[in-house]
Design a protein around this motif. Structure first.
Motif, short mmCIF file in Angstrom:
data_model
loop_
_atom_site.label_atom_id
_atom_site.label_comp_id
_atom_site.label_asym_id
_atom_site.label_seq_id
_atom_site.Cartn_x
_atom_site.Cartn_y
_atom_site.Cartn_z
N TRP A 125 0.85 -1.18 0.00
CA TRP A 125 0.00 0.00 0.00
C TRP A 125 0.89 1.24 0.00
N ARG A 182 0.43 5.74 -0.33
CA ARG A 182 -0.55 6.81 -0.20
C ARG A 182 0.00 8.10 -0.79
N TYR A 236 -5.17 6.26 -0.99
CA TYR A 236 -4.39 5.04 -0.77
C TYR A 236 -4.48 4.15 -2.01
N VAL A 289 3.59 2.84 2.38
CA VAL A 289 2.95 2.73 3.69
C VAL A 289 3.26 1.38 4.33
N ARG A 325 3.84 10.07 -4.13
CA ARG A 325 3.25 8.87 -3.57
C ARG A 325 4.31 8.19 -2.69
N ASP A 333 -2.91 11.03 8.31
CA ASP A 333 -3.09 9.83 7.50
C ASP A 333 -4.02 10.09 6.31
N CYS A 340 -3.09 0.38 -3.82
CA CYS A 340 -2.43 -0.91 -3.65
C CYS A 340 -1.58 -1.20 -4.90
#
Length: 123
Positions: free
Chosen positions: A34, A36, A92, A46, A43, A88, A94
């Motif tokens: 992942w 974010r 997000y 995470v 980017r 946070d 993947c």
């Protein structure tokens, strides 16, 4: 294809679980991660989980709060996010890295990406 879901809006201290389901292939041979991204910024990594052995790697900013896991039978990787903080807040994503020997944090190492899911944490 990777399909991310589970984002939403929560208050600080709350929890969310993100899911990333693969279609058209099996994630068993892929390291999964992942990342974010905040608007206007790069980017960033995470969390990641190896394709073999299940070792994990986390960004310092999420250690102890986030947990990555995978269910190869369901072709899905998860990100459990607890004790969420306003910082946070991000989109997000993947990603999948074919048979990577170790989990890596560099986004250019990843072969496939899902669309993003927005996570918003309010104070």
């Amino acid at each position: 294809q990777l399909q991310a879901s589970g984002g939403g809006s929560v208050q600080a201290g709350g929890s969310l679980r993100l899911s990333c389901e693969a279609s058209g292939g099996n994630i068993a041979s892929y390291g999964m991660a992942w990342f974010r991204q905040v608007a206007g910024k790069d980017r960033v990594f995470v969390a990641g989980i190896a394709w073999r052995g299940g070792s994990t790697k986390y960004a310092d900013s999420v250690k102890g709060r986030f947990t990555i896991s995978r269910d190869n039978a369901r072709n899905t990787v998860y990100l459990q996010m607890n004790s969420l903080k306003p910082e946070d807040t991000a989109v997000y994503y993947c990603a999948a890295d074919y048979r990577a020997p170790v989990v890596v944090a560099e986004m250019w190492e990843y072969d496939y990406w899902g669309q993003g899911t927005q996570v918003t944490v309010s104070s």
